[in-house]
Scaffold this active site. Sequence first.
Site, PDB file in Angstrom:
ATOM      1  N   TYR A 107      56.800  28.179  39.571  1.00 18.68           N
ATOM      2  CA  TYR A 107      57.473  28.497  40.835  1.00 18.68           C
ATOM      3  C   TYR A 107      56.980  27.530  41.897  1.00 18.68           C
ATOM      4  O   TYR A 107      55.779  27.275  42.015  1.00 18.68           O
ATOM      5  CB  TYR A 107      57.142  29.939  41.239  1.00 18.68           C
ATOM      6  CG  TYR A 107      57.670  30.352  42.587  1.00 18.68           C
ATOM      7  CD1 TYR A 107      58.919  30.963  42.718  1.00 18.68           C
ATOM      8  CD2 TYR A 107      56.926  30.142  43.750  1.00 18.68           C
ATOM      9  CE1 TYR A 107      59.413  31.342  43.957  1.00 18.68           C
ATOM     10  CE2 TYR A 107      57.411  30.519  44.991  1.00 18.68           C
ATOM     11  CZ  TYR A 107      58.656  31.122  45.089  1.00 18.68           C
ATOM     12  OH  TYR A 107      59.139  31.491  46.312  1.00 18.68           O
ATOM     13  N   GLU A 195      63.354  26.907  47.593  1.00 11.79           N
ATOM     14  CA  GLU A 195      62.673  27.544  46.471  1.00 11.79           C
ATOM     15  C   GLU A 195      63.190  26.968  45.163  1.00 11.79           C
ATOM     16  O   GLU A 195      64.398  26.898  44.958  1.00 11.79           O
ATOM     17  CB  GLU A 195      62.968  29.051  46.545  1.00 11.79           C
ATOM     18  CG  GLU A 195      62.131  29.911  45.644  1.00 11.79           C
ATOM     19  CD  GLU A 195      62.485  31.395  45.807  1.00 11.79           C
ATOM     20  OE1 GLU A 195      61.619  32.156  46.219  1.00 11.79           O
ATOM     21  OE2 GLU A 195      63.640  31.756  45.517  1.00 11.79           O
TER      22      GLU A 195
END
Lengths: 386, 290
Positions: A107, A195
């Site tokens: 991530y 993101e």
Amino acid sequence: MLIHEYQARDLFREYGIPVTEGKVFESLEGVEEYATELGQCVVKAQVHAGGRGKGGGVKFAPTVEKAIEHATNILGMQLITHQTTAEGCKVNKIMLVPGLDIAKEYYLALTIDRATQCPFIIASTEGGMDIEEVAESTPEKIAKIKVDPSAGCWAYHGRKVADALGFEGKQARIVANIAQNLYKMFMEKDCSIVEINPLVVTEDDQIYAIDGKVNFDSNSLYRQKDIVELRDPLEEEPLEVEASEHDLAYIKLDGNVACMVNGAGLAMATMDMIQISGGSPANFLDVGGTATPARVEQAFRILLKDPNVEGILINVFGGIVRCDLVAEGVIEAVKNIGNIEQPIVIRLSGTNSAEGKKLLAESGMTFETADSLNEAAAKIVAAVKK
Amino acid sequence: MAILVTEKTRVVVQGITGSQGAFHTGLMKEYMDNFVVAGVTPGKGGQDLDGTPVYNSVAEAVKEQQVNTSVIFVPPPFAADAILEAVDAELDLVICITEGIPVLDMMKVKHAMKDSKTRLIGPNCPGVITPGIGKIGIMPADIHMPGKIGIISRSGTLTYEAVDQITKAGLGESTCVGIGGDPINGTQHLDVVKMFAEDPQTEGIVLIGEIGGDAEEQAALWIKENYNKPVVGFIAGLTAPPGKRMGHAGAIVGGGDRTGAEKVQYLKDCGIKMVQSPSDIGEAMKSFFS
């Protein structure tokens, strides 16, 4: 302002962040051909809402037949996720991407921390998961790397990211580069959040950004013309789009008591009071500091387009906005629109409120008035329940 | 005594020739004569706006009129530049009314201000008023009355609501400070609470906040440990759905913040008298003084 995954991938590519190939389809035409070219592939619904996988909007297809089947099912479906309403949202576009053999998922994100007022790079080895859950249950698995905006994002920031994710050698250099490029994109495009989830390493050691979520600061859109082009009105609440065209801050909610207020703080407080009085707010609407008759009428028209609305509460604290002008606007609007069946409660306070109330009383229309917000909220909730 | 706006304040209006700037300059002068002493619009120096001299730069206004405070009405694309110019001219106080400034601009401004002597209030705020002394901003003057309650708020009209009640309760206000609704702003609740705590005129504080962030909690914790005069609090946006932007960019619930209800409870636990409706602020404060 949100954009689609495929648009985010285009931006990543522009900034040198590696993404796989992929194609967007609005119908089944060409799907078979492209699926054949890819071999195994993934069919992904292109909607703004998150949680697509769990809602059935992302499917792996080992064969061309499966790809066509998934594409047929997903295109046009009502996709329901935790971020959509109960009815879900319609899928108008799908994207086909290669089905990779993934070794590990990570991530990587960037946002501004309110407390320190600095950009932070957020990196975790727990990719592909709900990052809020990771933050809750295993906070030690999330690295937060602060960047001083006056100095910018340097190579060592990138190395810290690669370190935190456990990369070495050539891969570490690639990941460090991705982090720096992500920062560059964030600053140049006026993002509020970027993101990559997941960032993957494949079995053959390739690194790709597989899914991207990008949100932009709406205050900056005046200087981001190419980003504004990416807006997809089909993904936005139609009434919110209409309101924004008239410069009204409107957000649709699920309740039945509509409200029209000047000032965002007072509008939120008004919604709260509707709830506390036993009702449910149908919207947030800030008519702003210049509540002219034309704006009031436009606001009325938008409120009334919501079929759930059973009553309307107008709450104006006159400051620079004069209450008599607001009253005139309301009377004009009701006259022009005609046949408003829902009860209307109006609370005017502050500058020229007495004159405003007099105008309402002499209008021959059936408005209820109130002196305080408490009284106004109680009256409209009672009127709706009748 | 009051805070921020005092007898020594000399105001320059940045963006004085724009429609908002000109309009509100008139109202500020109407409230207190000789309070606004200069205006700035680059390229329009030498003009005169109803008796107020206009200069090309803030530095010039400092030199010619000894201004120490600025109020900014320039449009969002130029507002960060205006703030930085005022900081460069070493003013004591800059109040930025402008709504809609890009977040990244404000981030740069905040970091550029780190070692400056200037205090920034706002942006996206109604301004600051010390009733009877002077008004800097867009609030309606006639609801105010000189008195003993300090008011801090992120929101404009919600502040007016509180002021109206404090005035009607016969208490009056020492100073009312609108700190603005943006996620990055110059002055936080805590900064203003500390100023009120040192002000002998202020005998109680009204603290108005919103969902999102933890600025109200920081102020509340300090109040619990350091302040023993009455504080009444209100938090707006308890029913706002998570992730939706409610006009004030700051008011987004998300990313690890407390929920609205948790925020209210935290403030209560710090000894603040919380009210459920803004209509109850006046009565709640009055109960401490009867």
